[in-house]
Design an enzyme around this catalytic site. Structure first.
Site, PDB file in Angstrom:
ATOM      1  N   GLY A  93       0.774  -1.113  -0.018  1.00  0.00           N
ATOM      2  CA  GLY A  93       0.001   0.077  -0.089  1.00  0.00           C
ATOM      3  C   GLY A  93       0.864   1.149  -0.068  1.00  0.00           C
ATOM      4  O   GLY A  93       0.312   2.404  -0.044  1.00  0.00           O
ATOM      5  N   GLU A 101      -5.399  -4.095  -5.081  1.00  0.00           N
ATOM      6  CA  GLU A 101      -4.386  -5.307  -4.921  1.00  0.00           C
ATOM      7  C   GLU A 101      -4.763  -6.435  -4.165  1.00  0.00           C
ATOM      8  O   GLU A 101      -4.588  -7.506  -4.540  1.00  0.00           O
ATOM      9  CB  GLU A 101      -3.100  -4.676  -4.275  1.00  0.00           C
ATOM     10  CG  GLU A 101      -2.327  -3.642  -5.167  1.00  0.00           C
ATOM     11  CD  GLU A 101      -1.374  -2.987  -4.641  1.00  0.00           C
ATOM     12  OE1 GLU A 101      -0.401  -2.293  -5.365  1.00  0.00           O
ATOM     13  OE2 GLU A 101      -1.078  -3.022  -3.384  1.00  0.00           O
TER      14      GLU A 101
HETATM   15  C1  5RP Z   1       1.226  -0.471  -3.976  1.00  0.00           C
HETATM   16  C2  5RP Z   1       2.472  -1.399  -3.445  1.00  0.00           C
HETATM   17  C3  5RP Z   1       3.558  -1.642  -4.039  1.00  0.00           C
HETATM   18  O1  5RP Z   1       3.659  -3.024  -4.205  1.00  0.00           O
HETATM   19  C4  5RP Z   1       4.802  -1.300  -2.675  1.00  0.00           C
HETATM   20  O2  5RP Z   1       4.479   0.059  -2.249  1.00  0.00           O
HETATM   21  C5  5RP Z   1       6.126  -1.393  -3.471  1.00  0.00           C
HETATM   22  O3  5RP Z   1       6.401  -0.573  -4.289  1.00  0.00           O
HETATM   23  P1  5RP Z   1       7.715  -0.641  -5.132  1.00  0.00           P
HETATM   24  O4  5RP Z   1       7.855  -1.865  -5.910  1.00  0.00           O
HETATM   25  O5  5RP Z   1       7.752   0.546  -5.822  1.00  0.00           O
HETATM   26  O6  5RP Z   1       8.785  -0.526  -4.096  1.00  0.00           O
HETATM   27  O7  5RP Z   1       1.741  -2.107  -2.553  1.00  0.00           O
HETATM   28  O8  5RP Z   1       0.328  -0.078  -3.332  1.00  0.00           O
END
Ligand code: 5RP
Length: 216
Positions: A93, A101
């Protein structure tokens, strides 16, 4: 870390089979997965997207974005995470896409989570836990979470989710029983969803590196 994210995202392509409709998460790691998916777009039927951001990138690659109401159960969901514990339970999140998701994760037979090594933790909670909340319930939910967990809720000011809601980030948690905390926070009126993916954890975690590590 972007190199590790790229390696994780590209490795996840090995889980995509011909004719699949692929569930697609959100974030910078998933962006690498989408780019790789673009290279095999003629082999898949399309994708179900968890955010406007991912929808835009999928469409840029010419991948058809389908409605989950029309696809039924998905074979595969690929998404990133903000934290991942040794039991493949997650905090998600950070990109404010947690509710969609969670819906796609629930609708999918296999959830492949792609992370860089910095996301691996022994106990969830170092990353502030996102909670999507109906706007009028923001203060009510913040007070309830403070009383329930002892964590400090901080309103992610200026952020509106794709569903028109707000996000509270809960700081200073050490989540020793994520299944119980997920259930309890979910029961507070006004909570749309909590970014704990413990009741439905990932099935496989790919940790980006040379070579990527696949945890089954
Ligand atoms: C979005 C998410 C993403 O999967 C999480 O924030 C990881 O992001 P990133 O791959 O940019 O590190 O949960 O809501």
């Amino acid at each position: 870390m972007s190199e590790a994210k790229r390696l994780a995202g590209e490795k996840a392509i090995e889980f995509v089979e011909d004719g699949m409709i692929v569930g697609v998460g959100t974030g910078s790691t998933v962006a690498y997965f989408i780019d790789a998916l673009g290279g095999i777009r003629d082999r898949i039927k399309g994708a179900v997207s968890s955010s406007e951001q991912s929808t835009a990138r999928l469409k840029q690659h010419g991948i058809e974005v389908l409605d989950l109401n029309h696809t039924g159960t998905l074979s595969l969901y690929v998404d990133g995470a903000d934290e991942c514990d040794p039991h493949k339970r997650l905090i998600k999140g950070g990109g404010a896409a947690l509710t969609r998701e969670k819906i796609i994760a629930e609708a999918s037979k296999q959830f492949v989570c792609i992370v860089d090594p910095s996301k691996q933790v022994p106990v969830l909670g170092r990353f502030p836990l996102p909670v999507e909340v109906i706007p009028m319930a923001r203060s009510l939910v913040a007070r309830a979470i403070l009383a329930m967990t002892g964590g400090q809720p901080v309103w992610r000011d200026g952020v509106t989710t794709d569903n028109g809601n707000v996000v509270l980030d809960i700081h200073n948690l050490s989540i020793t029983d994520p299944v119980a905390m997920e259930r309890e926070i979910n029961q507070i009126p006004g909570v749309v969803s909590v970014g704990l993916f413990a009741r439905r954890p990932a099935d496989i975690v790919i940790v980006g590196g040379e070579p990527p590590i696949v945890l089954r």
